[in-house]
Design an enzyme around this catalytic site. Structure first.
Site, PDB file in Angstrom:
ATOM      1  N   CYS A  42       0.835  -1.201   0.000  1.00 38.26           N
ATOM      2  CA  CYS A  42       0.000   0.000   0.000  1.00 38.26           C
ATOM      3  C   CYS A  42       0.873   1.256   0.000  1.00 38.26           C
ATOM      4  O   CYS A  42       2.009   1.246   0.477  1.00 38.26           O
ATOM      5  CB  CYS A  42      -0.892  -0.027   1.245  1.00 38.26           C
ATOM      6  SG  CYS A  42      -1.927   1.417   1.500  1.00 38.26           S
ATOM      7  N   HIS A  43       0.322   2.372  -0.525  1.00 39.90           N
ATOM      8  CA  HIS A  43       1.044   3.638  -0.503  1.00 39.90           C
ATOM      9  C   HIS A  43       1.437   4.043   0.917  1.00 39.90           C
ATOM     10  O   HIS A  43       2.454   4.703   1.126  1.00 39.90           O
ATOM     11  CB  HIS A  43       0.183   4.746  -1.121  1.00 39.90           C
ATOM     12  CG  HIS A  43       0.312   4.838  -2.608  1.00 39.90           C
ATOM     13  ND1 HIS A  43      -0.504   4.126  -3.462  1.00 39.90           N
ATOM     14  CD2 HIS A  43       1.155   5.546  -3.397  1.00 39.90           C
ATOM     15  CE1 HIS A  43      -0.175   4.402  -4.709  1.00 39.90           C
ATOM     16  NE2 HIS A  43       0.832   5.249  -4.707  1.00 39.90           N
ATOM     17  N   THR A  44       0.616   3.658   1.898  1.00 39.51           N
ATOM     18  CA  THR A  44       0.927   4.028   3.277  1.00 39.51           C
ATOM     19  C   THR A  44       2.259   3.438   3.719  1.00 39.51           C
ATOM     20  O   THR A  44       3.017   4.073   4.455  1.00 39.51           O
ATOM     21  CB  THR A  44      -0.208   3.575   4.211  1.00 39.51           C
ATOM     22  OG1 THR A  44      -1.431   4.153   3.761  1.00 39.51           O
ATOM     23  CG2 THR A  44       0.056   4.017   5.646  1.00 39.51           C
ATOM     24  N   HIS A  63       0.482  -3.960   6.117  1.00 40.35           N
ATOM     25  CA  HIS A  63      -0.723  -3.901   6.945  1.00 40.35           C
ATOM     26  C   HIS A  63      -1.985  -4.422   6.253  1.00 40.35           C
ATOM     27  O   HIS A  63      -2.993  -4.616   6.917  1.00 40.35           O
ATOM     28  CB  HIS A  63      -0.968  -2.469   7.429  1.00 40.35           C
ATOM     29  CG  HIS A  63      -1.159  -1.482   6.323  1.00 40.35           C
ATOM     30  ND1 HIS A  63      -0.107  -0.915   5.650  1.00 40.35           N
ATOM     31  CD2 HIS A  63      -2.282  -0.986   5.753  1.00 40.35           C
ATOM     32  CE1 HIS A  63      -0.570  -0.096   4.718  1.00 40.35           C
ATOM     33  NE2 HIS A  63      -1.871  -0.128   4.751  1.00 40.35           N
ATOM     34  N   GLU A  64      -1.976  -4.662   4.935  1.00 38.94           N
ATOM     35  CA  GLU A  64      -3.165  -5.179   4.240  1.00 38.94           C
ATOM     36  C   GLU A  64      -3.073  -6.699   4.184  1.00 38.94           C
ATOM     37  O   GLU A  64      -2.714  -7.263   3.147  1.00 38.94           O
ATOM     38  CB  GLU A  64      -3.232  -4.620   2.808  1.00 38.94           C
ATOM     39  CG  GLU A  64      -3.666  -3.183   2.710  1.00 38.94           C
ATOM     40  CD  GLU A  64      -3.856  -2.756   1.260  1.00 38.94           C
ATOM     41  OE1 GLU A  64      -4.525  -1.749   1.037  1.00 38.94           O
ATOM     42  OE2 GLU A  64      -3.327  -3.413   0.340  1.00 38.94           O
ATOM     43  N   CYS A  93     -12.206   0.058  21.046  1.00 35.98           N
ATOM     44  CA  CYS A  93     -11.972  -0.328  22.438  1.00 35.98           C
ATOM     45  C   CYS A  93     -13.251  -0.664  23.177  1.00 35.98           C
ATOM     46  O   CYS A  93     -13.245  -1.410  24.154  1.00 35.98           O
ATOM     47  CB  CYS A  93     -11.233   0.792  23.173  1.00 35.98           C
ATOM     48  SG  CYS A  93     -12.228   2.289  23.456  1.00 35.98           S
ATOM     49  N   CYS A  96     -14.286   4.075  25.033  1.00 32.34           N
ATOM     50  CA  CYS A  96     -14.038   5.509  24.902  1.00 32.34           C
ATOM     51  C   CYS A  96     -15.352   6.256  24.665  1.00 32.34           C
ATOM     52  O   CYS A  96     -16.410   5.650  24.471  1.00 32.34           O
ATOM     53  CB  CYS A  96     -13.062   5.780  23.761  1.00 32.34           C
ATOM     54  SG  CYS A  96     -13.766   5.538  22.104  1.00 32.34           S
ATOM     55  N   CYS A  99     -17.085   5.202  21.346  1.00 29.43           N
ATOM     56  CA  CYS A  99     -17.690   3.869  21.415  1.00 29.43           C
ATOM     57  C   CYS A  99     -18.943   3.881  22.287  1.00 29.43           C
ATOM     58  O   CYS A  99     -19.953   3.254  21.950  1.00 29.43           O
ATOM     59  CB  CYS A  99     -16.673   2.861  21.953  1.00 29.43           C
ATOM     60  SG  CYS A  99     -15.357   2.412  20.789  1.00 29.43           S
ATOM     61  N   CYS A 107     -13.584   5.294  17.087  1.00 32.52           N
ATOM     62  CA  CYS A 107     -12.928   4.979  18.370  1.00 32.52           C
ATOM     63  C   CYS A 107     -11.656   5.799  18.560  1.00 32.52           C
ATOM     64  O   CYS A 107     -10.810   5.902  17.671  1.00 32.52           O
ATOM     65  CB  CYS A 107     -12.591   3.492  18.418  1.00 32.52           C
ATOM     66  SG  CYS A 107     -11.680   3.002  19.912  1.00 32.52           S
ATOM     67  N   ARG A 111      -7.143  -0.426  19.670  1.00 32.18           N
ATOM     68  CA  ARG A 111      -6.229  -1.363  20.306  1.00 32.18           C
ATOM     69  C   ARG A 111      -5.134  -1.863  19.361  1.00 32.18           C
ATOM     70  O   ARG A 111      -5.374  -2.109  18.185  1.00 32.18           O
ATOM     71  CB  ARG A 111      -6.996  -2.572  20.848  1.00 32.18           C
ATOM     72  CG  ARG A 111      -8.024  -2.240  21.908  1.00 32.18           C
ATOM     73  CD  ARG A 111      -7.419  -1.460  23.040  1.00 32.18           C
ATOM     74  NE  ARG A 111      -8.307  -1.375  24.192  1.00 32.18           N
ATOM     75  CZ  ARG A 111      -8.338  -0.351  25.022  1.00 32.18           C
ATOM     76  NH1 ARG A 111      -7.566   0.700  24.803  1.00 32.18           N
ATOM     77  NH2 ARG A 111      -9.152  -0.362  26.058  1.00 32.18           N
ATOM     78  N   CYS A 162      -7.303  -2.542   4.231  1.00 35.02           N
ATOM     79  CA  CYS A 162      -6.985  -1.111   4.158  1.00 35.02           C
ATOM     80  C   CYS A 162      -7.633  -0.472   2.932  1.00 35.02           C
ATOM     81  O   CYS A 162      -8.692   0.124   3.027  1.00 35.02           O
ATOM     82  CB  CYS A 162      -5.477  -0.876   4.159  1.00 35.02           C
ATOM     83  SG  CYS A 162      -5.029   0.871   4.228  1.00 35.02           S
ATOM     84  N   ARG A 356      -2.323  -3.004  -7.339  1.00 30.89           N
ATOM     85  CA  ARG A 356      -1.787  -3.526  -6.088  1.00 30.89           C
ATOM     86  C   ARG A 356      -0.840  -4.674  -6.383  1.00 30.89           C
ATOM     87  O   ARG A 356      -1.195  -5.621  -7.066  1.00 30.89           O
ATOM     88  CB  ARG A 356      -2.892  -4.067  -5.171  1.00 30.89           C
ATOM     89  CG  ARG A 356      -3.476  -3.092  -4.170  1.00 30.89           C
ATOM     90  CD  ARG A 356      -2.463  -2.605  -3.148  1.00 30.89           C
ATOM     91  NE  ARG A 356      -3.099  -1.826  -2.122  1.00 30.89           N
ATOM     92  CZ  ARG A 356      -3.332  -0.505  -2.207  1.00 30.89           C
ATOM     93  NH1 ARG A 356      -2.990   0.159  -3.289  1.00 30.89           N
ATOM     94  NH2 ARG A 356      -3.911   0.137  -1.199  1.00 30.89           N
TER      95      ARG A 356
END
Length: 361
Positions: A42-44, A63-64, A93, A96, A99, A107, A111, A162, A356
């Protein structure tokens, strides 16, 4: 017990990534150990490598991802070894203020795993978006692992974690696109095409894809675009108005995050239309609009965080849509590669050669 695995690490700002040995601990309370099967590039991840998000080097990228639970920590009761999961970078969570108000997709205390993953010398790694899945195994909070139908191919399913979720959710959750609506999407990368697919699935009548790259516009038609506009050749606002009897669209989505694309999306809306920004802007980016235009045109201007999704609800739904042939996740996968191919995948991404690349382990 710890696990030594191969993983992709960004050691310092702007330097090529390296495949290193990484030490992953057994899961503690509320954590799960995941054997990663596939992870999208991913670009991130590239933004992390370039220091454009934080300066918390070294980073464990990726992360994907989709994979299987290998072990669970104390207190984890809804997941077990062998469960097939897609990883989410937000895990509400439940406690909060957001939530408690019934808005878990906002959120404020999402977590992540409490234990760090490290290099063999003990150097702690910052896991990209709290996941770090360019690795044979990774450690996440249990709430980040969402169980889905194991019939879904991991290289396709992982993308829900993502880019697909961000784009789909921008149209469906944030933009509330409905039957008969007209939609314009500025930027036809992975997120933009997912927004197009989401709009099509929810019954939009007219979906206008806008980009400067003809190849991307061709791909957008595969995801449900009914019209395309090359904004390198023509004014996109005028083109959208010409395609909508002079009115503009009900929903405009900026999937780029540049001041100019934001302005274009703002002005291509119909009166009382909605603008959703899902493209991530540079920290220094600013936009200036006449306040009278903001007032007189009405409607709404919204940002979309992760497609305003609730992973436990939305991930299984999108996987089911994929398995039923309604959402072509496979079309997002341009190529598969290995951990050693991540740096080249970044180069192809920059050259706009792929939608991708997906690392398969």
């Amino acid at each position: 017990m710890t696990h030594e695995v191969r993983a992709v690490v960004a050691v310092e700002k702007g330097a090529p990534v390296e495949v290193r040995t990484v030490v992953v601990p057994d899961p503690g309370p509320g954590e799960v150990l995941v054997a990663v099967q596939a992870c999208g590039v991913c670009h991130t991840d590239l933004h992390y490598r370039e220091g454009a998000i934080t300066d918390g080097f070294p980073f464990l990228l990726g992360h994907e991802a989709a994979g299987t639970i290998e072990a669970v920590g104390e207190g984890v009761t809804d997941l077990g070894p062998g469960d097939y999961v897609v990883l989410a970078w937000r895990a509400p969570c439940g406690a909060c203020r957001s939530c408690r108000r019934g808005r878990p997709w906002y959120c404020f205390d999402s977590r992540n795993a409490a234990q760090p993953m490290t290099l063999p010398d003990g150097t702690e790694l910052t896991a990209a978006l709290g996941i770090g899945a360019f690795a044979e195994k990774t450690l996440v909070a249990a709430g980040q692992a969402v169980k889905v139908d194991p019939a879904a191919r991991p290289e396709a399913a992982g993308l829900i974690g993502c880019g697909v979720m961000a784009g789909y959710g921008a149209a469906v959750n944030t933009g509330n696109v409905g039957r008969g609506d007209s939609v314009a999407v500025v930027g036809c990368g992975g997120v933009g095409n997912a927004a197009i697919a989401g709009a099509a699935l929810n019954g939009a009548r007219k979906i206008i894809a806008i980009d400067v790259d003809g190849g991307k516009l061709d791909r957008a038609e595969r995801f449900g675009a009914t019209h395309t506009v090359n904004s390198r050749r023509t004014d996109p606002v005028e083109a959208v108005r010409a395609l909508t009897d002079g009115h503009g669209v009900d929903l405009a989505i900026d999937a780029v995050g540049h001041p100019e694309t934001f302005r274009q999306a703002f002005y291509m809306r119909d009166h009382a239309g909605v603008l959703v920004q899902v493209g991530v802007p540079a920290p220094e980016a600013t936009v200036e609009l006449p306040l009278i235009d903001v007032f007189s045109r009405g409607g709404a201007v919204k940002s979309s965080w992760y497609g305003d999704c609730l992973p436990s609800r939305d991930f299984p739904f999108l996987v089911d849509q994929y398995l039923h042939g309604q959402l072509d996740l496979g079309a997002f996968v341009s190529e598969t590669t290995s951990l050693d191919g991540v740096e080249e995948a970044f180069a192809k991404m920059r050259r706009a050669e792929v939608l991708r690349s997906v690392v398969v382990l």
